[in-house]
Enzyme design. Structure first.
Site, PDB file in Angstrom:
ATOM      1  N   ARG A   1       0.877  -1.185   0.000  1.00  0.00           N
ATOM      2  CA  ARG A   1       0.000   0.000   0.000  1.00  0.00           C
ATOM      3  C   ARG A   1       0.906   1.224   0.000  1.00  0.00           C
ATOM      4  O   ARG A   1       1.644   1.449   0.967  1.00  0.00           O
ATOM      5  CB  ARG A   1      -0.925  -0.013   1.220  1.00  0.00           C
TER       6      ARG A   1
ATOM      7  N   HIS B   1      -7.051   0.853  -6.806  1.00  0.00           N
ATOM      8  CA  HIS B   1      -7.341  -0.031  -5.662  1.00  0.00           C
ATOM      9  C   HIS B   1      -8.029  -1.283  -6.220  1.00  0.00           C
ATOM     10  O   HIS B   1      -9.217  -1.522  -6.004  1.00  0.00           O
ATOM     11  CB  HIS B   1      -8.238   0.699  -4.673  1.00  0.00           C
TER      12      HIS B   1
ATOM     13  N   GLN C   1     -10.099  -3.800  -4.009  1.00  0.00           N
ATOM     14  CA  GLN C   1     -11.419  -3.295  -3.640  1.00  0.00           C
ATOM     15  C   GLN C   1     -12.409  -3.522  -4.786  1.00  0.00           C
ATOM     16  O   GLN C   1     -13.519  -4.016  -4.577  1.00  0.00           O
ATOM     17  CB  GLN C   1     -11.330  -1.798  -3.319  1.00  0.00           C
TER      18      GLN C   1
ATOM     19  N   ASP D   1     -17.132   7.237  -2.201  1.00  0.00           N
ATOM     20  CA  ASP D   1     -15.928   7.006  -1.390  1.00  0.00           C
ATOM     21  C   ASP D   1     -15.679   8.317  -0.646  1.00  0.00           C
ATOM     22  O   ASP D   1     -16.351   9.333  -0.902  1.00  0.00           O
ATOM     23  CB  ASP D   1     -14.767   6.648  -2.339  1.00  0.00           C
TER      24      ASP D   1
ATOM     25  N   CYS E   1     -16.609   1.779  -0.249  1.00  0.00           N
ATOM     26  CA  CYS E   1     -15.487   0.895   0.088  1.00  0.00           C
ATOM     27  C   CYS E   1     -15.152   0.921   1.579  1.00  0.00           C
ATOM     28  O   CYS E   1     -14.501   0.009   2.071  1.00  0.00           O
ATOM     29  CB  CYS E   1     -14.268   1.283  -0.726  1.00  0.00           C
TER      30      CYS E   1
ATOM     31  N   ARG F   1     -14.130  -8.677   0.611  1.00  0.00           N
ATOM     32  CA  ARG F   1     -12.685  -8.466   0.470  1.00  0.00           C
ATOM     33  C   ARG F   1     -11.960  -9.770   0.824  1.00  0.00           C
ATOM     34  O   ARG F   1     -10.994 -10.156   0.182  1.00  0.00           O
ATOM     35  CB  ARG F   1     -12.211  -7.335   1.398  1.00  0.00           C
TER      36      ARG F   1
HETATM   37  N1   CP Z   1     -11.563  -0.196   1.767  1.00  0.00           N
HETATM   38  C1   CP Z   1     -10.302  -0.300   2.243  1.00  0.00           C
HETATM   39  O1   CP Z   1      -9.342  -0.521   1.509  1.00  0.00           O
HETATM   40  O2   CP Z   1     -10.205  -0.158   3.585  1.00  0.00           O
HETATM   41  P1   CP Z   1      -8.852  -0.004   4.420  1.00  0.00           P
HETATM   42  O3   CP Z   1      -8.252   1.335   4.025  1.00  0.00           O
HETATM   43  O4   CP Z   1      -9.292  -0.034   5.844  1.00  0.00           O
HETATM   44  O5   CP Z   1      -7.929  -1.113   4.070  1.00  0.00           O
HETATM   45  N1  NVA Z   2      -9.827   6.779  -1.807  1.00  0.00           N
HETATM   46  C1  NVA Z   2      -9.533   6.351  -0.460  1.00  0.00           C
HETATM   47  C2  NVA Z   2      -9.815   4.885  -0.319  1.00  0.00           C
HETATM   48  C3  NVA Z   2      -9.602   4.327   1.056  1.00  0.00           C
HETATM   49  C4  NVA Z   2      -9.874   2.839   1.130  1.00  0.00           C
HETATM   50  C5  NVA Z   2      -8.094   6.679  -0.120  1.00  0.00           C
HETATM   51  O1  NVA Z   2      -7.222   6.487  -0.971  1.00  0.00           O
HETATM   52  O2  NVA Z   2      -7.850   7.129   0.999  1.00  0.00           O
END
Ligand code: CP
Ligand code: NVA
Length: 325
Positions: free
Chosen positions: A114, A141, A144, A237, A277, A305
């Site tokens: 990440r 992502h 997701q 989101d 999400c 997930r």
């Molecule tokens: N939706 C999602 O990716 O959640 P987290 O940021 O908690 O992993």
């Molecule tokens: N768009 C958001 C998604 C979090 C799961 C971010 O990148 O923070």
């Protein structure tokens, strides 16, 4: 139910999972089949398909769902996870992404990353000898989106012709990956946002091309009401993604007309569902009555997930022996 075997072009072992656009729709459908199979066959999940395998999770940003669902996915299939965050093992700060990738490939069987920027992730993957999974970058992502289309298929049977509307920051990672998955499976993707948050032209062109193979379509609107007409799924989101906190005030003001409210649902199909999400901010991008109401799928989505990522790990790490792939 035992799924049909994968066709040769659907061989996923050893592949990276950085962006859904790297996959053929048949490969996405194969992953969905495996996810449904693993979800519906608890005895299969109890088999140690990933016995002795190790998954490294390197996270530069916070996470609840992605971290825990990957850790549970691999341990429930007989493997183990190790998690690193903060300054411990960041990609490209202590050493190049390439060196980190070469070293980790000698220790573990797959890596979930990440990151803030997408580029170090691509550099890491290019040098890695094991599958690298994008656990969220600034651009995409895909994990997701995989779980999201699994949830839509479960609810509606198929994505062909399904109208999915995304309201809010339509140029963020979640919006982009969601749209890729929807059009690849023949759905119709609509974005509603101000021009400042409209998907980039290159993204819209890529989506049109991806959709052309499967009958999927994409359109971007500034008027949320026009976008919402006849919608089957309304998705949003957070208005401000991780790493963009300095834009919070601006986004809150500009995206207010795109909040998902009870009124927004008066323009959709009567059976329309709500998806997000998570994490969510009630009173900002979504009204509490919507996310906590009967039409909300958000917790099924979050559960998926786990099922989607079990399938992903089995498909990328193993040759599929012991499953129907
Ligand atoms: N939706 C999602 O990716 O959640 P987290 O940021 O908690 O992993
Ligand atoms: N768009 C958001 C998604 C979090 C799961 C971010 O990148 O923070």
């Amino acid at each position: 139910m035992i799924a049909a075997p994968l066709a040769p072009h659907e061989q996923l072992q050893g592949r990276h999972f950085l962006d859904l656009a790297d996959f053929h729709p048949a490969e996405l459908r194969a992953l969905l089949r495996l996810a449904r199979e693993l979800k519906s066959a608890p005895s299969l999940v109890a088999r140690p398909l990933l016995r002795g395998r190790t998954l490294a999770l390197l996270f530069e940003k916070p996470s609840l769902r992605t971290r825990v669902s990957f850790e549970v996915a691999i341990t429930s299939l007989g493997g183990q996870a190790l998690f690193a965050t903060g300054g411990e093992m960041l990609v490209g700060t202590r050493e190049t992404p390439e060196d980190a990738a070469r070293v980790l490939s000698r220790y573990v069987d797959a890596v979930v990353i990440r990151t803030h920027e997408h580029e170090p992730l691509e550099r890491f993957a290019a040098a890695a000898g094991v599958p690298v999974i994008n656990g969220l970058s600034a651009l995409a992502h895909p994990c997701q989106a995989f779980a999201d289309v699994l949830t839509m298929e479960e609810h509606f049977g198929s994505l062909e012709g399904l109208r999915v509307v995304y309201l809010g920051d339509a140029r963020n990672n979640v919006a982009t990956s969601l749209a890729q998955a929807v059009v690849m499976l023949g759905g119709s993707m609509r974005f509603a946002s101000p021009l400042s948050h409209r998907p980039r032209e290159a993204t819209l062109q890529q989506l049109a091309k991806l959709g052309a193979r499967a009958g999927g379509r994409v359109r971007a609107f500034t008027d949320p009401v026009r976008a919402l007409r006849g919608a089957d799924v309304v998705y949003t989101d957070v208005w401000t993604s991780m790493g963009e906190e300095h834009l919070h005030e601006r986004n809150a003001a500009m995206l207010l007309p795109y909040a998902v409210t009870e009124r927004a649902f008066s323009f959709t199909a009567p059976h329309a569902v709500f998806m997000h999400c998570l994490p969510a901010h009630r009173g900002q991008e979504v009204e509490a009555g919507v996310i906590d109401g009967a039409r909300s799928l958000v917790f099924d989505q979050a559960e998926n997930r786990l099922h989607a990522q079990r399938a992903l790990l089995v498909a990328l790490i193993t040759d599929g022996k012991g499953t129907s792939i």
